[in-house]
Motif scaffolding. Sequence first.
Motif, mmCIF file in Angstrom:
data_model
loop_
_atom_site.group_PDB
_atom_site.id
_atom_site.type_symbol
_atom_site.label_atom_id
_atom_site.label_comp_id
_atom_site.label_asym_id
_atom_site.label_seq_id
_atom_site.Cartn_x
_atom_site.Cartn_y
_atom_site.Cartn_z
ATOM 1 N N CYS A 116 -26.272 24.373 -3.758
ATOM 2 C CA CYS A 116 -27.621 24.803 -3.350
ATOM 3 C C CYS A 116 -28.622 24.882 -4.503
ATOM 4 O O CYS A 116 -29.797 25.136 -4.267
ATOM 5 C CB CYS A 116 -27.547 26.152 -2.641
ATOM 6 N N TYR A 117 -28.149 24.691 -5.734
ATOM 7 C CA TYR A 117 -28.998 24.661 -6.925
ATOM 8 C C TYR A 117 -29.589 26.015 -7.307
ATOM 9 O O TYR A 117 -30.519 26.081 -8.104
ATOM 10 C CB TYR A 117 -30.103 23.600 -6.804
ATOM 11 N N ARG A 118 -29.038 27.094 -6.755
ATOM 12 C CA ARG A 118 -29.483 28.429 -7.174
ATOM 13 C C ARG A 118 -28.631 28.893 -8.351
ATOM 14 O O ARG A 118 -27.497 28.467 -8.536
ATOM 15 C CB ARG A 118 -29.333 29.445 -6.035
ATOM 16 N N THR A 119 -29.192 29.802 -9.151
ATOM 17 C CA THR A 119 -28.417 30.431 -10.213
ATOM 18 C C THR A 119 -27.586 31.550 -9.600
ATOM 19 O O THR A 119 -27.835 31.977 -8.456
ATOM 20 C CB THR A 119 -29.325 31.044 -11.295
ATOM 21 N N GLY A 120 -26.620 32.054 -10.357
ATOM 22 C CA GLY A 120 -25.822 33.179 -9.874
ATOM 23 C C GLY A 120 -26.690 34.373 -9.537
ATOM 24 O O GLY A 120 -26.483 35.053 -8.527
ATOM 25 N N ASP A 121 -27.702 34.639 -10.368
ATOM 26 C CA ASP A 121 -28.619 35.757 -10.122
ATOM 27 C C ASP A 121 -29.413 35.541 -8.835
ATOM 28 O O ASP A 121 -29.591 36.465 -8.037
ATOM 29 C CB ASP A 121 -29.571 35.938 -11.306
ATOM 30 N N GLU A 122 -29.890 34.327 -8.607
ATOM 31 C CA GLU A 122 -30.655 34.031 -7.391
ATOM 32 C C GLU A 122 -29.789 34.175 -6.153
ATOM 33 O O GLU A 122 -30.255 34.682 -5.119
ATOM 34 C CB GLU A 122 -31.254 32.625 -7.473
ATOM 35 N N ILE A 123 -28.540 33.755 -6.250
ATOM 36 C CA ILE A 123 -27.613 33.912 -5.129
ATOM 37 C C ILE A 123 -27.423 35.391 -4.820
ATOM 38 O O ILE A 123 -27.477 35.812 -3.662
ATOM 39 C CB ILE A 123 -26.267 33.225 -5.437
ATOM 40 N N ALA A 124 -27.235 36.195 -5.861
ATOM 41 C CA ALA A 124 -27.027 37.636 -5.680
ATOM 42 C C ALA A 124 -28.262 38.325 -5.103
ATOM 43 O O ALA A 124 -28.146 39.243 -4.289
ATOM 44 C CB ALA A 124 -26.639 38.282 -7.006
ATOM 45 N N ARG A 125 -29.446 37.873 -5.491
ATOM 46 C CA ARG A 125 -30.698 38.512 -5.043
ATOM 47 C C ARG A 125 -31.213 37.979 -3.716
ATOM 48 O O ARG A 125 -32.140 38.545 -3.136
ATOM 49 C CB ARG A 125 -31.803 38.302 -6.091
ATOM 50 N N TRP A 126 -30.654 36.885 -3.198
ATOM 51 C CA TRP A 126 -31.225 36.189 -2.041
ATOM 52 C C TRP A 126 -31.523 37.123 -0.877
ATOM 53 O O TRP A 126 -32.602 37.074 -0.289
ATOM 54 C CB TRP A 126 -30.295 35.062 -1.592
ATOM 55 N N ARG A 127 -30.587 37.980 -0.536
ATOM 56 C CA ARG A 127 -30.778 38.859 0.630
ATOM 57 C C ARG A 127 -31.883 39.880 0.428
ATOM 58 O O ARG A 127 -32.481 40.350 1.394
ATOM 59 C CB ARG A 127 -29.475 39.573 0.973
ATOM 60 N N SER A 128 -32.187 40.229 -0.815
ATOM 61 C CA SER A 128 -33.233 41.222 -1.060
ATOM 62 C C SER A 128 -34.598 40.589 -1.349
ATOM 63 O O SER A 128 -35.588 41.300 -1.485
ATOM 64 C CB SER A 128 -32.833 42.141 -2.223
ATOM 65 N N MET A 129 -34.658 39.249 -1.421
ATOM 66 C CA MET A 129 -35.935 38.565 -1.646
ATOM 67 C C MET A 129 -36.807 38.666 -0.398
ATOM 68 O O MET A 129 -36.301 38.717 0.719
ATOM 69 C CB MET A 129 -35.712 37.079 -1.947
ATOM 70 N N SER A 130 -38.112 38.654 -0.614
ATOM 71 C CA SER A 130 -39.039 38.613 0.517
ATOM 72 C C SER A 130 -39.001 37.217 1.137
ATOM 73 O O SER A 130 -38.562 36.246 0.504
ATOM 74 C CB SER A 130 -40.464 38.920 0.046
ATOM 75 N N ASP A 131 -39.465 37.099 2.378
ATOM 76 C CA ASP A 131 -39.530 35.790 3.023
ATOM 77 C C ASP A 131 -40.418 34.837 2.223
ATOM 78 O O ASP A 131 -40.120 33.651 2.124
ATOM 79 C CB ASP A 131 -40.040 35.901 4.455
ATOM 80 N N ALA A 132 -41.492 35.361 1.622
ATOM 81 C CA ALA A 132 -42.388 34.520 0.829
ATOM 82 C C ALA A 132 -41.660 33.975 -0.399
ATOM 83 O O ALA A 132 -41.816 32.795 -0.748
ATOM 84 C CB ALA A 132 -43.625 35.309 0.405
ATOM 85 N N GLU A 133 -40.866 34.803 -1.056
ATOM 86 C CA GLU A 133 -40.123 34.353 -2.232
ATOM 87 C C GLU A 133 -39.056 33.335 -1.836
ATOM 88 O O GLU A 133 -38.896 32.298 -2.481
ATOM 89 C CB GLU A 133 -39.491 35.547 -2.947
ATOM 90 N N ARG A 134 -38.340 33.601 -0.745
ATOM 91 C CA ARG A 134 -37.338 32.643 -0.272
ATOM 92 C C ARG A 134 -37.985 31.306 0.069
ATOM 93 O O ARG A 134 -37.466 30.241 -0.259
ATOM 94 C CB ARG A 134 -36.620 33.174 0.962
ATOM 95 N N SER A 135 -39.109 31.354 0.740
ATOM 96 C CA SER A 135 -39.825 30.144 1.119
ATOM 97 C C SER A 135 -40.230 29.351 -0.122
ATOM 98 O O SER A 135 -40.101 28.120 -0.156
ATOM 99 C CB SER A 135 -41.052 30.501 1.954
ATOM 100 N N HIS A 136 -40.705 30.040 -1.151
ATOM 101 C CA HIS A 136 -41.087 29.381 -2.406
ATOM 102 C C HIS A 136 -39.879 28.672 -3.017
ATOM 103 O O HIS A 136 -39.979 27.529 -3.467
ATOM 104 C CB HIS A 136 -41.672 30.408 -3.377
ATOM 105 N N TYR A 137 -38.737 29.342 -3.028
ATOM 106 C CA TYR A 137 -37.519 28.724 -3.559
ATOM 107 C C TYR A 137 -37.139 27.495 -2.751
ATOM 108 O O TYR A 137 -36.819 26.442 -3.298
ATOM 109 C CB TYR A 137 -36.352 29.722 -3.570
ATOM 110 N N MET A 138 -37.165 27.610 -1.423
ATOM 111 C CA MET A 138 -36.751 26.502 -0.551
ATOM 112 C C MET A 138 -37.701 25.302 -0.662
ATOM 113 O O MET A 138 -37.266 24.155 -0.620
ATOM 114 C CB MET A 138 -36.690 26.961 0.904
ATOM 115 N N ASP A 139 -39.001 25.568 -0.815
ATOM 116 C CA ASP A 139 -40.001 24.505 -0.815
ATOM 117 C C ASP A 139 -40.264 23.898 -2.190
ATOM 118 O O ASP A 139 -40.624 22.720 -2.284
ATOM 119 C CB ASP A 139 -41.323 25.009 -0.248
ATOM 120 N N ALA A 140 -40.125 24.684 -3.261
ATOM 121 C CA ALA A 140 -40.520 24.205 -4.591
ATOM 122 C C ALA A 140 -39.420 24.278 -5.644
ATOM 123 O O ALA A 140 -39.127 23.285 -6.301
ATOM 124 C CB ALA A 140 -41.745 24.980 -5.069
#
Length: 63
Positions: A31-55
């Motif tokens: 998925c190209y996420r870092t370990g930290d991003e994987i750990a934080r994914w559930r606590s990210m806002s929808d806007a932050e998740r969308s930014h990761y998915m799109d950019a």
Amino acid sequence: MSNNSPLPIPAILSPCVGICRLDARGYCEGCYRTGDEIARWRSMSDAERSHYMDAVLPAREPA
């Protein structure tokens, strides 16, 4: 009787594809996420998740 309320916006799901190994750069090979991003994914806002998915994540994919 009609319901005029807007439909709920679905939550952004995880980009995990079940290939869970970090490469030499520290990015998951699936998925190209870092370990930290994987750990934080559930606590990210929808806007932050969308930014990761799109950019962010598409920019990390190998050319």
